[in-house]
Design a protein around this motif. Structure first.
Motif, PDB file in Angstrom:
ATOM      1  N   TYR A  40       0.851  -1.183   0.000  1.00  0.00           N
ATOM      2  CA  TYR A  40       0.000   0.000   0.000  1.00  0.00           C
ATOM      3  C   TYR A  40       0.888   1.234   0.000  1.00  0.00           C
ATOM      4  CZ  TYR A  40      -3.136   3.685   1.139  1.00  0.00           C
ATOM      5  OH  TYR A  40      -3.819   4.857   1.081  1.00  0.00           O
ATOM      6  N   PHE A  41       0.585   2.161  -0.892  1.00  0.00           N
ATOM      7  CA  PHE A  41       1.309   3.420  -0.979  1.00  0.00           C
ATOM      8  C   PHE A  41       0.279   4.530  -1.124  1.00  0.00           C
ATOM      9  CE2 PHE A  41       3.558   6.758  -3.384  1.00  0.00           C
ATOM     10  CZ  PHE A  41       4.673   6.930  -2.581  1.00  0.00           C
ATOM     11  N   ASP A  42       0.186   5.382  -0.124  1.00  0.00           N
ATOM     12  CA  ASP A  42      -0.798   6.469  -0.172  1.00  0.00           C
ATOM     13  C   ASP A  42      -0.284   7.570  -1.101  1.00  0.00           C
ATOM     14  OD1 ASP A  42      -2.704   8.422   0.186  1.00  0.00           O
ATOM     15  OD2 ASP A  42      -2.790   8.194   2.360  1.00  0.00           O
ATOM     16  N   PHE A  43      -0.537   7.354  -2.365  1.00  0.00           N
ATOM     17  CA  PHE A  43      -0.065   8.276  -3.399  1.00  0.00           C
ATOM     18  C   PHE A  43      -0.535   9.705  -3.136  1.00  0.00           C
ATOM     19  CE2 PHE A  43      -0.501  10.458  -7.455  1.00  0.00           C
ATOM     20  CZ  PHE A  43       0.763  10.276  -7.994  1.00  0.00           C
ATOM     21  N   HIS A  44      -1.785   9.845  -2.722  1.00  0.00           N
ATOM     22  CA  HIS A  44      -2.356  11.172  -2.502  1.00  0.00           C
ATOM     23  C   HIS A  44      -1.602  11.927  -1.411  1.00  0.00           C
ATOM     24  CE1 HIS A  44      -5.488   8.778  -4.376  1.00  0.00           C
ATOM     25  NE2 HIS A  44      -5.962   9.908  -4.873  1.00  0.00           N
ATOM     26  N   ALA A  45      -1.296  11.233  -0.326  1.00  0.00           N
ATOM     27  CA  ALA A  45      -0.590  11.883   0.778  1.00  0.00           C
ATOM     28  C   ALA A  45       0.882  12.106   0.454  1.00  0.00           C
ATOM     29  CB  ALA A  45      -0.722  11.041   2.044  1.00  0.00           C
ATOM     30  N   GLU A  46       1.514  11.100  -0.117  1.00  0.00           N
ATOM     31  CA  GLU A  46       2.957  11.179  -0.375  1.00  0.00           C
ATOM     32  C   GLU A  46       3.310  12.173  -1.480  1.00  0.00           C
ATOM     33  OE1 GLU A  46       5.269  10.039   1.417  1.00  0.00           O
ATOM     34  OE2 GLU A  46       4.190   8.606   2.651  1.00  0.00           O
ATOM     35  N   CYS A  47       2.468  12.257  -2.485  1.00  0.00           N
ATOM     36  CA  CYS A  47       2.807  13.075  -3.661  1.00  0.00           C
ATOM     37  C   CYS A  47       1.938  14.324  -3.794  1.00  0.00           C
ATOM     38  CB  CYS A  47       2.700  12.227  -4.919  1.00  0.00           C
ATOM     39  SG  CYS A  47       3.830  10.828  -4.915  1.00  0.00           S
ATOM     40  N   SER A  48       1.275  14.711  -2.707  1.00  0.00           N
ATOM     41  CA  SER A  48       0.422  15.891  -2.776  1.00  0.00           C
ATOM     42  C   SER A  48       1.249  17.129  -3.084  1.00  0.00           C
ATOM     43  CB  SER A  48      -0.330  16.079  -1.460  1.00  0.00           C
ATOM     44  OG  SER A  48       0.566  16.415  -0.426  1.00  0.00           O
ATOM     45  N   LYS A  49       0.584  18.118  -3.580  1.00  0.00           N
ATOM     46  CA  LYS A  49       1.212  19.396  -3.945  1.00  0.00           C
ATOM     47  C   LYS A  49       2.328  19.210  -4.970  1.00  0.00           C
ATOM     48  CE  LYS A  49      -0.121  21.278   0.440  1.00  0.00           C
ATOM     49  NZ  LYS A  49       0.271  21.725   1.759  1.00  0.00           N
ATOM     50  N   ARG A  51       4.520  16.867  -5.474  1.00  0.00           N
ATOM     51  CA  ARG A  51       5.820  16.369  -5.011  1.00  0.00           C
ATOM     52  C   ARG A  51       6.078  15.007  -5.652  1.00  0.00           C
ATOM     53  NH1 ARG A  51       5.401  16.262   1.220  1.00  0.00           N
ATOM     54  NH2 ARG A  51       3.553  15.169   0.572  1.00  0.00           N
ATOM     55  N   TRP A  52       6.223  15.009  -6.967  1.00  0.00           N
ATOM     56  CA  TRP A  52       6.370  13.766  -7.724  1.00  0.00           C
ATOM     57  C   TRP A  52       7.650  13.013  -7.359  1.00  0.00           C
ATOM     58  CZ3 TRP A  52       1.691  13.489  -8.780  1.00  0.00           C
ATOM     59  CH2 TRP A  52       0.970  14.527  -9.339  1.00  0.00           C
ATOM     60  N   ASP A  53       8.627  13.717  -6.844  1.00  0.00           N
ATOM     61  CA  ASP A  53       9.865  13.045  -6.442  1.00  0.00           C
ATOM     62  C   ASP A  53       9.626  12.011  -5.345  1.00  0.00           C
ATOM     63  OD1 ASP A  53      11.042  14.778  -3.687  1.00  0.00           O
ATOM     64  OD2 ASP A  53       9.359  15.538  -4.852  1.00  0.00           O
ATOM     65  N   ARG A  54       8.523  12.137  -4.630  1.00  0.00           N
ATOM     66  CA  ARG A  54       8.208  11.212  -3.534  1.00  0.00           C
ATOM     67  C   ARG A  54       7.841   9.817  -4.047  1.00  0.00           C
ATOM     68  NH1 ARG A  54       9.033  12.364   1.508  1.00  0.00           N
ATOM     69  NH2 ARG A  54       7.086  11.465   2.173  1.00  0.00           N
ATOM     70  N   ILE A  55       7.588   9.689  -5.341  1.00  0.00           N
ATOM     71  CA  ILE A  55       7.317   8.364  -5.892  1.00  0.00           C
ATOM     72  C   ILE A  55       8.538   7.467  -5.719  1.00  0.00           C
ATOM     73  CG2 ILE A  55       8.019   8.719  -8.292  1.00  0.00           C
ATOM     74  CD1 ILE A  55       4.780   7.021  -7.259  1.00  0.00           C
ATOM     75  N   SER A  56       9.687   8.082  -5.501  1.00  0.00           N
ATOM     76  CA  SER A  56      10.907   7.303  -5.253  1.00  0.00           C
ATOM     77  C   SER A  56      10.774   6.444  -4.001  1.00  0.00           C
ATOM     78  CB  SER A  56      12.126   8.218  -5.148  1.00  0.00           C
ATOM     79  OG  SER A  56      12.010   9.065  -4.017  1.00  0.00           O
ATOM     80  N   LEU A  57       9.940   6.849  -3.052  1.00  0.00           N
ATOM     81  CA  LEU A  57       9.699   6.024  -1.859  1.00  0.00           C
ATOM     82  C   LEU A  57       9.084   4.685  -2.250  1.00  0.00           C
ATOM     83  CD1 LEU A  57       8.210   8.774   0.487  1.00  0.00           C
ATOM     84  CD2 LEU A  57      10.525   7.816   0.556  1.00  0.00           C
TER      85      LEU A  57
END
Length: 80
Positions: A40-49, A51-57
């Motif tokens: 599970y990866f909360d895309f909405h929370a991690e990449c909000s605003k 912050r596409w670089d957070r997809i690296s997580l």
């Protein structure tokens, strides 16, 4: 099933998508398949605003499994 399978759930963990997340997880648990990995990866929370670089997580969490299947993040992104 033809080998190891990785399922990645990107839905929001709250709001109107929460029931979808919970139902999906319930089905995955009931299947009890040892070759099935659920992430599970909360895309909405991690990449909000934007912050596409957070997809690296997510990529970091998948890296070992992708390498086992002879895939790499660059291989996946270059296949388009």
């Amino acid at each position: 099933m033809y080998g190891d399978v990785i399922l990645v759930n990107l839905v929001n963990q709250s709001g109107h998508e929460k029931p979808v997340k919970l139902a999906f997880e319930e089905v995955i648990n009931k299947l009890g398949m040892s070759r099935l990995k659920y992430i599970y990866f909360d895309f909405h929370a991690e990449c909000s605003k934007m912050r596409w670089d957070r997809i690296s997580l997510l990529i970091d969490r998948l890296k070992g499994d992708l390498e086992k299947q002879q895939l790499t993040p660059s291989c996946v992104s270059n296949s388009r």
